[in-house]
Write a protein that holds these residues in place. Structure first.
Motif, PDB file in Angstrom:
ATOM      1  N   ASP A 123      64.525  -6.515   6.656  1.00 63.35           N
ATOM      2  CA  ASP A 123      63.531  -6.117   7.660  1.00 63.35           C
ATOM      3  C   ASP A 123      62.904  -4.767   7.321  1.00 63.35           C
ATOM      4  O   ASP A 123      63.619  -3.780   7.075  1.00 63.35           O
ATOM      5  CB  ASP A 123      64.171  -6.043   9.049  1.00 63.35           C
ATOM      6  N   LEU A 124      61.568  -4.743   7.304  1.00 64.62           N
ATOM      7  CA  LEU A 124      60.784  -3.526   7.029  1.00 64.62           C
ATOM      8  C   LEU A 124      60.949  -3.019   5.597  1.00 64.62           C
ATOM      9  O   LEU A 124      60.448  -1.945   5.263  1.00 64.62           O
ATOM     10  CB  LEU A 124      61.124  -2.405   8.014  1.00 64.62           C
ATOM     11  N   THR A 125      61.645  -3.784   4.777  1.00 62.82           N
ATOM     12  CA  THR A 125      61.770  -3.411   3.370  1.00 62.82           C
ATOM     13  C   THR A 125      61.204  -4.537   2.516  1.00 62.82           C
ATOM     14  O   THR A 125      60.071  -4.430   2.042  1.00 62.82           O
ATOM     15  CB  THR A 125      63.234  -3.112   2.992  1.00 62.82           C
ATOM     16  N   ILE A 126      61.953  -5.616   2.351  1.00 60.19           N
ATOM     17  CA  ILE A 126      61.400  -6.759   1.618  1.00 60.19           C
ATOM     18  C   ILE A 126      60.207  -7.325   2.376  1.00 60.19           C
ATOM     19  O   ILE A 126      59.168  -7.621   1.781  1.00 60.19           O
ATOM     20  CB  ILE A 126      62.475  -7.847   1.408  1.00 60.19           C
ATOM     21  N   ILE A 127      60.352  -7.468   3.687  1.00 61.16           N
ATOM     22  CA  ILE A 127      59.209  -7.906   4.498  1.00 61.16           C
ATOM     23  C   ILE A 127      58.634  -6.700   5.233  1.00 61.16           C
ATOM     24  O   ILE A 127      59.300  -5.683   5.393  1.00 61.16           O
ATOM     25  CB  ILE A 127      59.589  -9.022   5.499  1.00 61.16           C
ATOM     26  N   SER A 128      57.411  -6.849   5.680  1.00 55.16           N
ATOM     27  CA  SER A 128      56.675  -5.705   6.228  1.00 55.16           C
ATOM     28  C   SER A 128      56.821  -5.524   7.732  1.00 55.16           C
ATOM     29  O   SER A 128      56.128  -4.699   8.322  1.00 55.16           O
ATOM     30  CB  SER A 128      55.186  -5.844   5.886  1.00 55.16           C
ATOM     31  N   MET A 162      57.015 -16.800   7.262  1.00 56.95           N
ATOM     32  CA  MET A 162      57.882 -15.649   7.014  1.00 56.95           C
ATOM     33  C   MET A 162      57.678 -15.117   5.600  1.00 56.95           C
ATOM     34  O   MET A 162      57.602 -13.902   5.375  1.00 56.95           O
ATOM     35  CB  MET A 162      59.350 -16.052   7.214  1.00 56.95           C
ATOM     36  N   SER A 163      57.550 -16.019   4.639  1.00 52.35           N
ATOM     37  CA  SER A 163      57.374 -15.621   3.235  1.00 52.35           C
ATOM     38  C   SER A 163      56.090 -14.837   3.020  1.00 52.35           C
ATOM     39  O   SER A 163      56.007 -13.994   2.124  1.00 52.35           O
ATOM     40  CB  SER A 163      57.381 -16.857   2.340  1.00 52.35           C
ATOM     41  N   VAL A 186      63.708 -18.116   2.627  1.00 55.18           N
ATOM     42  CA  VAL A 186      62.556 -17.351   2.140  1.00 55.18           C
ATOM     43  C   VAL A 186      62.700 -17.098   0.636  1.00 55.18           C
ATOM     44  O   VAL A 186      61.750 -17.283  -0.133  1.00 55.18           O
ATOM     45  CB  VAL A 186      62.422 -16.011   2.900  1.00 55.18           C
ATOM     46  N   LEU A 187      63.880 -16.687   0.213  1.00 55.50           N
ATOM     47  CA  LEU A 187      64.115 -16.446  -1.205  1.00 55.50           C
ATOM     48  C   LEU A 187      63.954 -17.732  -2.014  1.00 55.50           C
ATOM     49  O   LEU A 187      63.384 -17.723  -3.109  1.00 55.50           O
ATOM     50  CB  LEU A 187      65.509 -15.859  -1.419  1.00 55.50           C
ATOM     51  N   GLU A 188      64.463 -18.819  -1.468  1.00 63.01           N
ATOM     52  CA  GLU A 188      64.351 -20.110  -2.150  1.00 63.01           C
ATOM     53  C   GLU A 188      62.896 -20.536  -2.265  1.00 63.01           C
ATOM     54  O   GLU A 188      62.480 -21.123  -3.273  1.00 63.01           O
ATOM     55  CB  GLU A 188      65.151 -21.168  -1.389  1.00 63.01           C
TER      56      GLU A 188
END
Length: 288
Positions: A137-142, A157-158, A194-196
């Motif tokens: 949260d707030l790092t990988i995603i904005s 989400m991606s 999301v990673l997948e």
């Protein structure tokens, strides 16, 4: 006068002539004079042919259906409306150019970001960093999910994954750097999906440690230290020949408390400012 404006002006002049003797070729000649793209000339030809033979043309055909209503106007069999329709197409030249310009800008920005991320990986290799731990949260995603169940799709989400991590994660993986997601969020399954979705070829090799009570470690229980320790245990089980130490670890997190704990424990760490994420690149350059 810009070519598109000049073309518009000349077609406008042609459209006010009410005579049926104005051949469709005149419009095409104008297009050629100002260097209109081939696709526009093609559309013009289709329209002019339709207007010239509107009574014999099947309005249901795909090429002409969009202009059938316009061509059926009472203004000289559709000629005047036809000319105005052409003017609309002329204006689409500018839109097309803007779209191409936007695409080119996006491509250039993407290339620059790729270069920056390559430099990050080289810096990490120079410092013998072989484990990259990333907050979610707030790092990988904005944005911050707040720990609540995600109500949208995985694709949605991606779309919030920061472009820098879309580049950095694959590059780090290719360089043999181990990667883990360490988060206080309980949405481990969603993060895994999301990673997948983004990295299908190697997402399964990225441990995810969240607040889901599926793991536990002894020792330091502050910050992201237990998350990283547990992730390293999983990495060891899959890659037994790798040796990860505090000095070979880099944590990236938006929570300054987690950063302080990591630094106090001898772990390299970078605070990612959610509002100025690009500062990350400068921070990496300053790593010792």
């Amino acid at each position: 006068m810009r070519p598109t404006n000049y073309m518009y002006y000349r077609i406008q002049s042609l459209s006010v002539r009410k005579s049926r003797k104005d051949p469709p070729e005149q419009i095409l000649n104008i297009a050629r004079d100002v260097g209109a793209p081939a696709w526009l000339s093609h559309k013009m030809r289709a329209l002019t042919n339709f207007v010239s033979h509107d009574r014999r043309t099947d309005p249901r055909s795909s090429m002409h259906a969009n202009y059938y209503a316009l061509a059926r106007s009472p203004y000289h069999g559709g000629r005047t409306i036809h000319a105005h329709t052409i003017c609309t197409l002329v204006h689409s030249i500018s839109s097309t150019k803007n779209q191409k310009s936007s695409t080119m800008s996006t491509t250039t920005a993407d290339q620059n970001l790729q270069i920056k991320c390559e430099e990050v990986v080289k810096k990490m290799q120079a410092l013998n960093i072989n484990f990259l731990a990333l907050d979610f949260d707030l790092t990988i995603i904005s944005f911050h999910t707040g720990g609540r169940p995600w109500g949208g799709t995985i694709e949605e989400m991606s779309s919030f994954v920061r472009p820098m991590f879309r580049h950095l994660i694959p590059l780090a993986h290719q360089a043999g750097i181990q990667i883990a997601v360490v988060t206080f969020s309980p949405q481990v399954k969603t993060i895994s999906q999301v990673l997948e979705h983004l990295f299908p070829h190697f997402a399964s090799s990225i441990p995810i440690r969240g607040h889901d009570r599926s793991w536990a470690v002894e020792g330091c229980l502050h910050g992201k230290q237990p998350h990283m320790a547990s992730a390293i245990e999983e990495i060891y089980s899959n890659v037994p020949d790798v040796e990860i130490t505090r000095n070979s670890t880099l944590l990236v997190d938006d929570d300054d408390n987690n950063i302080d704990v990591a630094l106090n424990e001898g772990v390299r760490a970078i605070w990612l400012d959610p509002n100025h994420a690009d500062d990350f690149f400068d921070d990496v350059r300053q790593l010792m």
